[in-house]
Design an enzyme around this catalytic site. Structure first.
Site, short mmCIF file in Angstrom:
data_model
loop_
_atom_site.label_atom_id
_atom_site.label_comp_id
_atom_site.label_asym_id
_atom_site.label_seq_id
_atom_site.Cartn_x
_atom_site.Cartn_y
_atom_site.Cartn_z
N CYS A 90 1.20 -1.30 0.05
CA CYS A 90 0.34 -0.10 0.16
C CYS A 90 0.78 1.21 0.06
O CYS A 90 1.92 0.92 1.25
CB CYS A 90 -0.82 0.21 1.00
SG CYS A 90 -1.72 1.83 1.37
N GLU A 141 -3.77 0.54 -6.29
CA GLU A 141 -3.28 -0.08 -6.77
C GLU A 141 -2.60 -0.02 -8.09
O GLU A 141 -4.33 0.10 -8.73
CB GLU A 141 -3.46 -1.43 -6.20
CG GLU A 141 -2.27 -2.21 -5.96
CD GLU A 141 -1.14 -2.24 -5.01
OE1 GLU A 141 0.06 -1.40 -6.35
OE2 GLU A 141 -0.72 -2.10 -4.35
#
Length: 253
Positions: free
Chosen positions: A2, A106
């Site tokens: 992340c 992402e």
């Protein structure tokens, strides 16, 4: 991993939702990146163990570091080895926190070198509580830098795994009290509190390429990607705005 996420819920609402005290402000941010100040929920000895919502720098700097620059690469910690790595092991058993979030980004690999940014969030739109670690580092003048890292684990389910093999881990609301308890120091018990099977809770959608520039910070970044006559592939680029400053708060204090 992340490396970008979103905090859109108003700060005071966050404090109310978690039952935490706070004395700082934080403007909604749609493109948080490592080294930025981010919201953090913790119970520090410095606050007599009270539950507080504050801000800290994203990128963990251990207390023994000679240079705070070491935190640039420590914005994530692998759940599987966090209790073994010198960078994270003390925090894993003594200094855990939560990072409230409304979702994260992402990049899914496409053909050739192309990558499609995806916004990943809970299906019901509920606010998430990323599992985190925190540290306090002091400079030569004795000033304190509070910093955090997000714990990650294997992607849950085929949909997320197709985007990236890692994801930020969360802590369920009924486990928050235990997760934040500094007296809980058994690594396996700590690990058992993490949400490792959150397949039904997550969903992902394609968004535009503007999120790739950390200077962009508007709600348009999380809008679904749509095709139009000028751009059949979708992803009309948006200029965005400069990232907002945190009102009255500094990372080093």
């Amino acid at each position: 991993m992340c490396g970008r996420y979103v905090v859109a819920t108003p700060f005071q609402q966050m404090a109310l939702d978690f039952g935490a005290a706070t004395e700082v402000e934080f403007a909604a941010h749609y493109n948080l990146a490592p080294t930025a100040c981010v919201p953090v929920l913790w119970q520090r000895a410095e606050d007599d163990g009270a539950l507080r919502l504050d801000v800290a720098r994203w990128g963990l700097v251990p207390y023994w570091a000679k240079d705070p620059g070491i935190g640039v690469r420590a914005f994530n910690a692998r759940m599987e080895t966090a209790d073994q790595k010198p960078m994270f092991r003390t925090a894993f058993v003594r200094r855990r926190c939560l990072l409230p979030a409304d979702g994260y980004y992402e990049w899914r690999k496409g053909e050739g070198k192309t990558k499609q940014p995806m916004f990943i969030h809970s299906q019901d739109g509920a606010q998430l509580a990323f599992a985190g670690l925190y540290e306090r580092w002091k400079d030569a003048e004795g000033r304190s830098l509070w910093s955090v890292s997000i714990l990650t684990g294997p992607a849950a389910g085929d949909e997320l795994a197709a985007i990236h093999d890692r994801m930020p881990l969360t802590v369920a609301r009924d486990r928050i009290e235990l997760w934040l308890d500094p007296e809980l120091r058994d690594a396996e018990r700590v690990r058992s509190l993490l949400d490792l099977d959150s397949v039904p809770a997550w969903t992902a959608r394609a968004v535009g390429p503007a999120v790739g520039n950390v200077r962009n910070n508007t709600a348009e970044l999380i809008a679904p990607l749509v095709a139009d006559a000028e751009n059949p592939a979708g992803g009309r680029e948006t200029t965005g705005v400069q990232a907002r400053e945190i009102s009255g708060v500094q990372a080093l204090f």
